[in-house]
Write a protein that holds these residues in place. Structure first.
Motif: not given
Ligand SMILES: *Cc1c(COP(=O)(O)O)cnc(C)c1O
Length: 467
Positions: A369-384, A419-422, A456-462
């Motif tokens: 659970v804590e790892d999952s939340v941590e991963m969500a936060r990493l993505l959230g931080d990038f987006i923010e 495009a991201l899912n592709d 994930v972030i690298a793919e989003m940026k592409k």
């Protein structure tokens, strides 16, 4: 005996060995496998007259389907809320198939699998720090769990006005209050003959929230002037993982007459971590709780539990009673799962959960659970911080809801997502929050780590966002 069957039984060693190696190959290389496919139709095979036998059928499966299997249990499949499968849960799942028991009762001297199911429920209550006064069982998913719980709620509300809905059918208007019910809850209301439109929407709290506004709830309760009702609340809404205020609701329960249901399909797992358990504080006085196991418990499909307070045992039995067969005994005296849930025959769904809970314990699930939340936060931080994307709600737990910054054109959001899912490296799903086209990523897989988030972030940026 049929020749093909006889041959396969003789060669079972070799067959299972092949399947084991193939399974290992899949599980070990899952991160190289694509997370999406564009195939939408398959050539149908005709049924073979004499049958191919196990080995050639495996070959055919591999030719036709194997390459198309997406890595939905892999670490970058963030669409919907899709869990993975822990190693121990896979063992349990294999054994559930091999022993192939049908957990119902022990009194028929048939088998003991029902005791394994009951033990697994106790382990889950322990994991969630819930009291033993909940009776529970396994169903296919949170939809069926919501169905089971709300079916008992329906029987309760009928009884409040002297009616037996299970016997005589639903009549009169059933009062249901909810703020942001999951779509499966609405489906449940339609299956129960209540009607998916027949609930009253309680306001949500202001400020990016999806949780019940308690003041509005009180107003609506006052308007009911003592009429009984069913309250459907959320431990984790799908878009933003928001939680209703369970302490406030449990206080209202001391004063008013209502059935309190919590849909905690994934959010219930907040209970596994000292960091997040405040989110479900007060939930133990609920009448019924839905929890999915094929999401954050990381056991294979299909697996969920319903938990209903034992005070409602008679109501639950009235709802699901299947007592017309003399060989099934007296339902009030001889416990049998088939008198407490929708199905009669079932797979031993508890076994994968029993294995995983036993193998990894409280610490294992706290870490997941804590790892999952941590991963969500990493993505959230990038987006923010990003110029391109906009976070639509704070990352409260494991879900990240976002969109393209300043974007009012829903099609652009959808083409970004396509495009991201592709890319085949990450999978997310579209959603609507406040009636705009958005996207979301949900983290419940035990495998996901920070390298995945970098990918994930690298793919989003592409992806080029065209004007
Ligand atoms: C996933 C989910 C459901 C439905 O669960 P299934 O396992 O797909 O039947 C219900 N409620 C919530 C909050 C969910 O996240």
């Amino acid at each position: 005996m049929n020749k093909q069957l006889e041959y396969d039984m003789k060669n079972l060693d070799a067959l299972l060995e092949k399947v084991k190696l193939q399974g290992l190959d899949y599980l070990k290389n899952i991160n190289e496998r694509k997370t999406s496919t564009n195939v939408i139709e398959l050539d149908c095979t005709k049924l073979n007259k004499t049958g191919l036998g196990g080995l050639d059928t495996l070959k055919l499966f591999n030719e036709k389907f194997e390459d198309l299997m997406v890595a939905s249990t892999g670490s970058r499949y963030l669409g919907y809320v899709i869990g993975g499968a822990t190693p121990a849960s896979i063992i349990g799942d294999w054994l559930a198939t091999i022993y192939d028991q049908n957990p119902q009762t022990i009194n028929a001297q048939g088998d003991i699998s029902m005791l394994i199911e009951k033990e697994t429920i106790k382990l889950l209550l322990d994991l969630f720090n819930l009291p033993n006064d909940f009776l529970g069982g396994f169903v296919t998913g949170a939809t069926m769990s919501n169905f089971t719980c709300l079916a008992v709620a329906r029987q309760w509300i009928g009884k409040e006005s002297g009616k037996d809905f299970a016997k005589n059918g639903v009549s009169g208007k059933i009062k249901i209050l909810s703020a942001v019910p999951h779509s499966s809850v609405l489906k449940t209301l339609s299956m129960l003959g209540i009607g998916s439109n027949n609930f009253e929407k309680v306001k949500i709290e202001e400020g990016n929230r999806e949780s019940i506004d308690i003041e509005d709830l009180k107003l609506k309760i006052d308007e009911l002037k003592g009429r009984p009702f069913i309250l459907i609340s959320s431990a984790g809404t799908v878009n933003t993982a928001d939680f209703d205020d369970f302490e406030a609701i449990s206080k209202l329960k001391e004063k008013y007459n209502f059935w309190w249901h919590i849909d905690g399909a994934f959010g219930a797992f907040a209970a596994c971590s000292p960091k997040y358990k405040h989110l479900i504080k007060g939930w133990e006085t609920a009448d019924s709780i839905t929890i999915d196991c094929h999401k954050w418990l990381n056991v294979p499909y299909e697996s969920a539990v319903y938990l209903v307070n034992e005070n409602h045992k008679v109501l639950q039995m009235e709802t699901f009673q299947n007592s017309n067969a003399p060989y099934l005994g007296n339902p009030a005296e001889d416990f049998n799962y088939l008198n407490f849930l929708p199905e009669n025959s079932r797979r031993l769904k508890a076994l994968p959960a029993w294995f995983s809970l036993t193998a990894y314990g409280k610490k294992g699930y706290q870490d997941i659970v804590e790892d999952s939340v941590e991963m969500a936060r990493l993505l959230g931080d990038f987006i923010e911080k990003s110029e391109t994307f906009e976070l639509l709600a704070p990352v409260r737990l494991n879900n990240v809801c976002f969109t393209l910054k300043g974007e009012k054109n829903g099609n652009k959001v959808l083409s970004f997502l396509a495009a991201l899912n592709d890319s085949g490296k990450v999978f997310m799903t579209a959603t609507m929050l406040n009636e705009t086209q958005d996207m979301r990523a949900s983290f419940v897989n035990w495998r996901t780590n920070s390298t995945d988030i970098e990918t994930v972030i690298a793919e989003m940026k592409k992806i080029k966002i065209n004007d």
